[in-house]
Structures are given as structure tokens and as C-alpha cells.
Design a protein around this motif. Structure first.
Motif, PDB file in Angstrom:
ATOM      1  N   LEU A   1      31.918  34.756  59.217  1.00  0.00           N
ATOM      2  CA  LEU A   1      31.733  35.720  58.135  1.00  0.00           C
ATOM      3  C   LEU A   1      32.658  35.416  56.959  1.00  0.00           C
ATOM      4  CD1 LEU A   1      31.419  39.022  60.210  1.00  0.00           C
ATOM      5  CD2 LEU A   1      29.604  37.890  58.900  1.00  0.00           C
ATOM      6  N   LEU A   2      33.887  35.035  57.257  1.00  0.00           N
ATOM      7  CA  LEU A   2      34.829  34.699  56.183  1.00  0.00           C
ATOM      8  C   LEU A   2      34.350  33.465  55.413  1.00  0.00           C
ATOM      9  CD1 LEU A   2      38.157  35.343  58.114  1.00  0.00           C
ATOM     10  CD2 LEU A   2      37.398  36.576  56.075  1.00  0.00           C
ATOM     11  N   ASP A   3      33.837  32.470  56.138  1.00  0.00           N
ATOM     12  CA  ASP A   3      33.287  31.286  55.463  1.00  0.00           C
ATOM     13  C   ASP A   3      32.095  31.675  54.588  1.00  0.00           C
ATOM     14  OD1 ASP A   3      35.153  29.681  56.685  1.00  0.00           O
ATOM     15  OD2 ASP A   3      33.796  28.938  58.243  1.00  0.00           O
ATOM     16  N   GLN A   4      31.257  32.560  55.113  1.00  0.00           N
ATOM     17  CA  GLN A   4      30.084  33.003  54.353  1.00  0.00           C
ATOM     18  C   GLN A   4      30.508  33.746  53.092  1.00  0.00           C
ATOM     19  OE1 GLN A   4      27.417  35.422  56.648  1.00  0.00           O
ATOM     20  NE2 GLN A   4      25.956  35.690  54.983  1.00  0.00           N
ATOM     21  N   ARG A   5      31.540  34.577  53.210  1.00  0.00           N
ATOM     22  CA  ARG A   5      32.018  35.304  52.038  1.00  0.00           C
ATOM     23  C   ARG A   5      32.565  34.346  50.986  1.00  0.00           C
ATOM     24  NH1 ARG A   5      36.717  39.737  52.640  1.00  0.00           N
ATOM     25  NH2 ARG A   5      38.015  37.857  52.741  1.00  0.00           N
ATOM     26  N   THR A   6      33.294  33.332  51.432  1.00  0.00           N
ATOM     27  CA  THR A   6      33.824  32.342  50.489  1.00  0.00           C
ATOM     28  C   THR A   6      32.695  31.636  49.748  1.00  0.00           C
ATOM     29  OG1 THR A   6      35.813  31.989  51.828  1.00  0.00           O
ATOM     30  CG2 THR A   6      35.206  30.239  50.293  1.00  0.00           C
ATOM     31  N   ASP A   7      31.658  31.253  50.495  1.00  0.00           N
ATOM     32  CA  ASP A   7      30.506  30.598  49.859  1.00  0.00           C
ATOM     33  C   ASP A   7      29.858  31.517  48.823  1.00  0.00           C
ATOM     34  OD1 ASP A   7      30.876  28.332  51.357  1.00  0.00           O
ATOM     35  OD2 ASP A   7      29.397  28.871  52.891  1.00  0.00           O
ATOM     36  N   LEU A   8      29.724  32.789  49.154  1.00  0.00           N
ATOM     37  CA  LEU A   8      29.116  33.737  48.217  1.00  0.00           C
ATOM     38  C   LEU A   8      29.981  33.923  46.975  1.00  0.00           C
ATOM     39  CD1 LEU A   8      27.788  36.366  50.783  1.00  0.00           C
ATOM     40  CD2 LEU A   8      26.397  34.924  49.262  1.00  0.00           C
ATOM     41  N   HIS A   9      31.300  33.950  47.176  1.00  0.00           N
ATOM     42  CA  HIS A   9      32.192  34.042  46.016  1.00  0.00           C
ATOM     43  C   HIS A   9      31.997  32.846  45.089  1.00  0.00           C
ATOM     44  CE1 HIS A   9      35.377  36.874  48.051  1.00  0.00           C
ATOM     45  NE2 HIS A   9      34.333  37.544  47.578  1.00  0.00           N
ATOM     46  N   ASN A  10      31.770  31.686  45.696  1.00  0.00           N
ATOM     47  CA  ASN A  10      31.675  30.454  44.904  1.00  0.00           C
ATOM     48  C   ASN A  10      30.305  30.241  44.280  1.00  0.00           C
ATOM     49  OD1 ASN A  10      34.334  29.799  45.543  1.00  0.00           O
ATOM     50  ND2 ASN A  10      33.757  28.588  47.346  1.00  0.00           N
ATOM     51  N   THR A  11      29.270  30.899  44.811  1.00  0.00           N
ATOM     52  CA  THR A  11      27.910  30.572  44.361  1.00  0.00           C
ATOM     53  C   THR A  11      27.116  31.751  43.810  1.00  0.00           C
ATOM     54  OG1 THR A  11      27.005  30.934  46.595  1.00  0.00           O
ATOM     55  CG2 THR A  11      27.760  28.703  46.062  1.00  0.00           C
ATOM     56  N   SER A  12      27.552  32.969  44.102  1.00  0.00           N
ATOM     57  CA  SER A  12      26.707  34.117  43.763  1.00  0.00           C
ATOM     58  C   SER A  12      26.934  34.653  42.360  1.00  0.00           C
ATOM     59  CB  SER A  12      26.949  35.251  44.762  1.00  0.00           C
ATOM     60  OG  SER A  12      28.263  35.785  44.587  1.00  0.00           O
ATOM     61  N   GLY A  13      28.046  34.272  41.752  1.00  0.00           N
ATOM     62  CA  GLY A  13      28.391  34.866  40.466  1.00  0.00           C
ATOM     63  C   GLY A  13      29.099  36.197  40.611  1.00  0.00           C
ATOM     64  N   PHE A  14      29.457  36.550  41.845  1.00  0.00           N
ATOM     65  CA  PHE A  14      30.167  37.803  42.095  1.00  0.00           C
ATOM     66  C   PHE A  14      31.439  37.533  42.897  1.00  0.00           C
ATOM     67  CE2 PHE A  14      25.774  39.058  41.534  1.00  0.00           C
ATOM     68  CZ  PHE A  14      25.871  40.167  40.700  1.00  0.00           C
ATOM     69  N   SER A  15      32.396  38.437  42.729  1.00  0.00           N
ATOM     70  CA  SER A  15      33.628  38.383  43.515  1.00  0.00           C
ATOM     71  C   SER A  15      33.908  39.775  44.060  1.00  0.00           C
ATOM     72  CB  SER A  15      34.802  37.922  42.645  1.00  0.00           C
ATOM     73  OG  SER A  15      36.021  38.038  43.356  1.00  0.00           O
ATOM     74  N   SER A  16      34.443  39.842  45.264  1.00  0.00           N
ATOM     75  CA  SER A  16      34.733  41.157  45.860  1.00  0.00           C
ATOM     76  C   SER A  16      36.221  41.494  45.815  1.00  0.00           C
ATOM     77  CB  SER A  16      34.231  41.196  47.309  1.00  0.00           C
ATOM     78  OG  SER A  16      34.794  40.145  48.071  1.00  0.00           O
ATOM     79  N   GLU A  17      37.006  40.634  45.133  1.00  0.00           N
ATOM     80  CA  GLU A  17      38.444  40.882  44.975  1.00  0.00           C
ATOM     81  C   GLU A  17      39.130  41.115  46.326  1.00  0.00           C
ATOM     82  OE1 GLU A  17      40.050  40.530  42.136  1.00  0.00           O
ATOM     83  OE2 GLU A  17      38.150  40.028  41.149  1.00  0.00           O
ATOM     84  N   THR A  18      38.800  40.274  47.291  1.00  0.00           N
ATOM     85  CA  THR A  18      39.398  40.367  48.627  1.00  0.00           C
ATOM     86  C   THR A  18      40.337  39.187  48.844  1.00  0.00           C
ATOM     87  OG1 THR A  18      37.396  39.272  49.427  1.00  0.00           O
ATOM     88  CG2 THR A  18      37.531  41.661  49.714  1.00  0.00           C
ATOM     89  N   HIS A  19      41.074  39.217  49.936  1.00  0.00           N
ATOM     90  CA  HIS A  19      42.003  38.130  50.243  1.00  0.00           C
ATOM     91  C   HIS A  19      41.257  36.801  50.347  1.00  0.00           C
ATOM     92  CE1 HIS A  19      45.189  40.944  50.863  1.00  0.00           C
ATOM     93  NE2 HIS A  19      44.717  41.443  51.999  1.00  0.00           N
ATOM     94  N   TYR A  20      41.826  35.765  49.751  1.00  0.00           N
ATOM     95  CA  TYR A  20      41.237  34.436  49.894  1.00  0.00           C
ATOM     96  C   TYR A  20      42.268  33.419  50.373  1.00  0.00           C
ATOM     97  CZ  TYR A  20      43.591  33.182  45.525  1.00  0.00           C
ATOM     98  OH  TYR A  20      44.544  32.936  44.574  1.00  0.00           O
ATOM     99  N   HIS A  21      43.549  33.759  50.297  1.00  0.00           N
ATOM    100  CA  HIS A  21      44.637  32.853  50.679  1.00  0.00           C
ATOM    101  C   HIS A  21      45.353  33.448  51.884  1.00  0.00           C
ATOM    102  CE1 HIS A  21      48.270  30.437  50.492  1.00  0.00           C
ATOM    103  NE2 HIS A  21      47.810  29.753  49.457  1.00  0.00           N
ATOM    104  N   VAL A  22      45.674  32.600  52.850  1.00  0.00           N
ATOM    105  CA  VAL A  22      46.351  33.094  54.040  1.00  0.00           C
ATOM    106  C   VAL A  22      47.688  33.740  53.684  1.00  0.00           C
ATOM    107  CG1 VAL A  22      47.505  30.891  54.557  1.00  0.00           C
ATOM    108  CG2 VAL A  22      47.001  32.495  56.404  1.00  0.00           C
ATOM    109  N   GLY A  23      48.304  33.268  52.598  1.00  0.00           N
ATOM    110  CA  GLY A  23      49.552  33.874  52.149  1.00  0.00           C
ATOM    111  C   GLY A  23      49.367  35.317  51.711  1.00  0.00           C
ATOM    112  N   ASP A  24      48.190  35.614  51.114  1.00  0.00           N
ATOM    113  CA  ASP A  24      47.904  37.000  50.729  1.00  0.00           C
ATOM    114  C   ASP A  24      47.898  37.915  51.952  1.00  0.00           C
ATOM    115  OD1 ASP A  24      47.555  36.192  48.110  1.00  0.00           O
ATOM    116  OD2 ASP A  24      45.386  35.926  48.321  1.00  0.00           O
TER     117      ASP A  24
END
Length: 263
Positions: A105-128
Motif C-alpha cells: 500500500l505504501l508503494d502504491q501511495r508513492t506511485d500515486l503521488h508521483n503520477t496522479s497529480g495529487f499529494s496527500s501530504e503524508t510521510h514519505y521519508h523514514v526520518g519523518d
């Protein structure tokens, strides 16, 4: 002082100490059983006193081992321990399955962030995630956060595992988990698949070994009790009824199985 009186005085002394310090009520319950069934233990006390009284505090140490083993490694407790072991296995299996699902699911969300034109403003870095999870940890904020921020500034995203990778590692770790008891008494008492009165004896044997002079304990290296004495101690410490009693033949067979490495 006769052997039985000497042993019972040690039991009473230990019980009083526990009462005064508000500790180990379960061991006191075992001591009460031994005191109440003293007639059955006369020969056992004779043997214990004869083998240990000249090496203080060996007699007191051994009686303490009987109390603690009967209180914490009795068949009922070991039944619960086996259940907990099975629960831990099941929990690890669930973690492995759910962490793999979450990784996808996390991989799918990353792909959607990169391709959908939308962002959900969620954590993307393990440091976050680490920083957010540690927001109430004073020690992290005082000693770790600044160094972590510096590392994040020095190394961009490609140097860090993705959140999906992080989850896959948790899944892999849980999937490869191997069950192991955290102490030798539990390991010995739960070695057999099914619980039985033998659990107590196995734990007691392990406890004696752990407390021998060979392991820097107080019990003589060659200390060994007769099958009859061990049976009497178990019958009273576990408060076994007339239909549950074990005898010296039971202990002899158990010791033989232990020597042969069979259950």
C-alpha cells in the motif's frame, strides 16, 4: 536441632521475610503447603539436611529453589507459557502478513503521488516517521533529533530506505522469527509438547544446575537427590491430591528419559 525442624525454620524465616517486605506471596503459599504436609517430608528433610547443612547457605538456597520452581514453573503456569508461545508465533505470522500488505500500500501511495497529480501530504521519508513517533520522547529530542536532521540534510532521499522497504524488513524479520525461552528453567519446563507434572521436575533440575558451584552457585557440584525425595517434594510443593501423587518410579523414569534425550 533435628533435620525437619531445621528445614521448617528456614521456610518460616523466608516466609516472614517475604511478608515483612510485601513480596512473593506465591512462594509463601508453597511454603505453607510444605509446612502443612511436614509428615510426608520427614525423610526428604533428613536427606536434604544430611547433604547440605554443612555447606551453608546451600540448604536455604535449595529450599528457595523448590519454592520458586513450584510457584512459577508449575504445570499450570507452563500450560499458560505454552499458550503464550503459540500466541507469539501467531502474532509474528500476522505481523509478517500485515506488514507486507502495508508495504504494498505504501508503494502504491508513492506511485500515486508521483503520477496522479495529487499529494496527500503524508510521510514519505523514514526520518519523518522516526521524528513524529519520537515527538514525546525527551531524550530523542535532546540527543538524537539534531543529528538525524543533519544526516537528512547531508544525504537525500535515495540514500534512505523507502517506507515500503521499512515495512518489508519488519515483515521479513517477523517471518523468520524463531521461538526461544528467555531463561533455562522455562526452556526445560516447556521442552515437551504437552504440559505435565514433569514440567516442574525439569525446571527444578535446571534450577539446581544453574545454582551449582560449577555455575558459581551455592549447591555442591555433585549434589543429587534420590528419586523418593524428589517425588515427596513435588507432591507437597505442588499440593497434589491422593489421585495425583507421583512416586519414585515416576521420577526414575523421568530421569531416564532426560538422560536419553527423549520426552
Amino acid at each position: 536441632m533435628n533435620p525437619q525442624q531445621a528445614c521448617e525454620d528456614l521456610l518460616l524465616e523466608g516466609k516472614q521475610y517475604n511478608i515483612e517486605h510485601h513480596i512473593l506471596p506465591s512462594e509463601n503459599a508453597v511454603a505453607d503447603r510444605l509446612l502443612a504436609r511436614g509428615v510426608e517430608l520427614k525423610d526428604a528433610y533428613d536427606e536434604l539436611h544430611g547433604k547440605l547443612h554443612a555447606r551453608p547457605p546451600a540448604l536455604q538456597v535449595f529450599l528457595g529453589l523448590v519454592l520458586s520452581t513450584a510457584a512459577f514453573w508449575n504445570p499450570q503456569k507452563m500450560l499458560k507459557a505454552r499458550t503464550a508461545r503459540n500466541d507469539l508465533t501467531n502474532v509474528n505470522q500476522q505481523i509478517a502478513r500485515k506488514a507486507n500488505e502495508l508495504a504494498e500500500l505504501l508503494d502504491q501511495r508513492t506511485d500515486l503521488h508521483n503520477t496522479s497529480g495529487f499529494s496527500s501530504e503524508t510521510h514519505y521519508h523514514v526520518g519523518d516517521v522516526i521524528e513524529a513517533a519520537s515527538q514525546n520522547n525527551y531524550l530523542f529530542q535532546s540527543y538524537v533529533q539534531e543529528k538525524l536532521d543533519a544526516l537528512r540534510g547531508q544525504f537525500d532521499l535515495k540514500y534512505w530506505p523507502s517506507l515500503g522497504d521499512f515495512m518489508r524488513e519488519l515483515a521479513s524479520d517477523a517471518e523468520k522469527a524463531e521461538m526461544a525461552a528467555t531463561d533455562p528453567l522455562t526452556a526445560a519446563a516447556t521442552a515437551a509438547t504437552r504440559p505435565s507434572k514433569a514440567d516442574f521436575f525439569k525446571a527444578l533440575f535446571a534450577s539446581i544446575e544453574e545454582n551449582s558451584t560449577e555455575n558459581y552457585g551455592q549447591l555442591p557440584r555433585a549434589f543429587k537427590l534420590t528419586d523418593r525425595t524428589l517425588a515427596s517434594l513435588a507432591n507437597c510443593a505442588l499440593d497434589l491430591g491422593p489421585d495425583e501423587l507421583v512416586d519414585e518410579a515416576y521420577v526414575k523414569r523421568l530421569r531416564q528419559r532426560e538422560r536419553n534425550g527423549t520426552e
